[in-house]
Design a protein around this motif. Structure first.
Motif, PDB file in Angstrom:
ATOM      1  N   HIS A   1       1.260  -1.202   0.152  1.00  0.00           N
ATOM      2  CA  HIS A   1       0.265   0.085   0.099  1.00  0.00           C
ATOM      3  C   HIS A   1       0.926   1.394  -0.095  1.00  0.00           C
ATOM      4  CE1 HIS A   1      -3.581  -2.773   0.617  1.00  0.00           C
ATOM      5  NE2 HIS A   1      -3.341  -3.161   1.419  1.00  0.00           N
TER       6      HIS A   1
ATOM      7  N   GLN B   1       3.377   1.930   1.467  1.00  0.00           N
ATOM      8  CA  GLN B   1       4.068   2.349   2.682  1.00  0.00           C
ATOM      9  C   GLN B   1       5.717   2.830   2.774  1.00  0.00           C
ATOM     10  OE1 GLN B   1       3.793  -1.252   5.755  1.00  0.00           O
ATOM     11  NE2 GLN B   1       4.675  -0.217   7.635  1.00  0.00           N
TER      12      GLN B   1
ATOM     13  N   ARG C   1       5.268   6.539   1.619  1.00  0.00           N
ATOM     14  CA  ARG C   1       4.465   6.942   2.616  1.00  0.00           C
ATOM     15  C   ARG C   1       5.969   7.801   4.175  1.00  0.00           C
ATOM     16  NH1 ARG C   1       1.811   6.953  -1.246  1.00  0.00           N
ATOM     17  NH2 ARG C   1       3.745   8.543  -2.001  1.00  0.00           N
ATOM     18  N   THR C   2       6.710   6.998   3.983  1.00  0.00           N
ATOM     19  CA  THR C   2       7.264   6.666   5.053  1.00  0.00           C
ATOM     20  C   THR C   2       8.672   7.848   4.660  1.00  0.00           C
ATOM     21  OG1 THR C   2       7.469   4.357   6.464  1.00  0.00           O
ATOM     22  CG2 THR C   2       9.288   5.527   6.297  1.00  0.00           C
TER      23      THR C   2
ATOM     24  N   PRO D   1      10.225  -2.036   6.421  1.00  0.00           N
ATOM     25  CA  PRO D   1       9.102  -0.978   6.839  1.00  0.00           C
ATOM     26  C   PRO D   1      10.897  -0.676   7.701  1.00  0.00           C
ATOM     27  CG  PRO D   1       6.785  -2.497   6.641  1.00  0.00           C
ATOM     28  CD  PRO D   1       8.110  -3.100   6.650  1.00  0.00           C
TER      29      PRO D   1
END
Length: 350
Positions: free
Chosen positions: A40, A42, A45-46, A93
């Motif tokens: 998604h 992720q 976004r980080t 992540p």
């Protein structure tokens, strides 16, 4: 070309530098590109949140907008992570967060050199590798020197990486056994009134070592190695009078050793053996007036050839992200700043 972009290394990756305050990157593998984005998106976004940039996705291209310096940093970050994926390394992540932290500290750092330095593959099929520049210095020092001190706060991987290096040496038959020990010092609680024999009383002190071991080796295999004596976990006091040949020895929580205990431990080293000593000098549980053997060793052995000291700080923390903030807050409150970063030195100087 904007500063920070290595044109020679990324010519195939970055196809366009736009003039409208954006930078566009094109990638050549759809599957790896999807892994780079993360589930998604992720990972993106980080990166956006940490670097203050915006990243748009179109096909297998990324368009980065924002401050020019941060665009360049973002491009280097994405380029290095993509190269790491091409080498078969899975990006989690947490790895993205570690990578950002590394480049924030040193924009010229090569993430590939750090993340692709595989130490050991754990029982859970996770690759154990350094996650910061100091961790990389640490494992390089362990490879090069027979005695290495890893000093720094909790969560910086001092013991975990040492155990991974020890297991790797054991599996490659570089040593015949692995010895893990800790001083049995009470951290504000008296265990003498607990039921059980001596072994049961000291077991709580050794539990963290067993936990790390079982994280790297499946339970049954670890049990067999412990039963055969290939791996030994014992209180520091049990080391007295022994000579450890062909061994990889780890002394954990060394800040809680006395001067006499530290000298006793260091003189156990035998032929073809390696010792790693880890500890956090801000968490000493010795009785008042007792000098920490770890603090003394820094002074006494600081110029001894063949011994390396590697210092960690809050930027090397690889636990929950709040651990780094907690360490920083306590250091600020106590007025005791973390140790400066120091590289291992061949002449023993820290």
């Amino acid at each position: 070309m904007r500063p920070g972009l290595n044109h020679g290394r990324r010519a195939a990756l970055i196809s366009q530098l736009a003039i409208d305050d954006s930078l566009e990157l094109h990638f050549d593998d759809q599957r790896l590109f999807s892994e780079l984005l993360g589930q998604h998106d992720q990972h993106l976004r980080t990166i956006e949140q940490s670097l203050g940039v915006r990243i748009g996705v179109s096909g297998t291209a990324l368009k980065i907008t924002g401050n020019h310096a941060e665009q360049a940093l973002c491009a280097k970050l994405l380029g290095d992570l993509y190269e790491i994926l091409k080498r078969g390394y899975t990006i989690y992540p947490s790895d993205v967060e570690y990578a950002i932290r590394i480049l924030r500290g040193d924009r010229n750092a090569d993430l590939r050199e750090i993340f692709l330095d595989t130490i050991y593959v754990s029982a859970h099929k996770r690759i154990i590798s350094p996650k910061s520049i100091n961790q990389k210095l640490y494992i390089d020092a362990i490879r090069k020197y027979d005695v290495v001190f890893g000093i720094g706060p909790a969560g910086t991987g001092k013991t975990y990486l040492a155990m991974a290096m020890a297991l790797a040496a054991l599996m490659k038959n570089q040593v015949t056994r692995m010895v893990l020990c800790r001083p049995a010092v009470e951290a504000g609680e008296k265990l003498g009134f607990l039921p059980g024999d001596l072994a049961e009383k000291v077991n709580p002190y050794l539990r963290p070592l067993y936990d790390a071991l079982h994280d790297m080796v499946d339970f049954d295999r670890a049990r067999r190695m412990l039963e055969r004596g290939t791996i030994e976990v014992a209180p520091l006091a049990f080391m007295r009078g022994r000579t450890l040949n062909d061994s990889f020895i780890i002394l954990d929580e060394a800040q809680n050793t006395t001067s006499e205990q530290m000298k006793m431990f260091l003189t156990r080293l035998g032929y073809n053996s390696k010792a790693v000593i880890t500890g956090d000098i801000t968490q000493i549980d010795l009785p008042s007036g007792k000098l920490s053997g770890l603090k003394e060793a820094r002074t006494v052995l600081g110029s001894t050839p063949g011994i390396a000291f590697v210092h960690f700080n809050e930027r090397d923390v690889v636990r929950h992200r709040l651990v780094q903030a907690i360490i920083t807050a306590y250091e600020a409150a106590s007025g005791d700043p973390s140790e400066p970063e120091r590289s291992p030195a061949g002449n023993g100087q820290s």
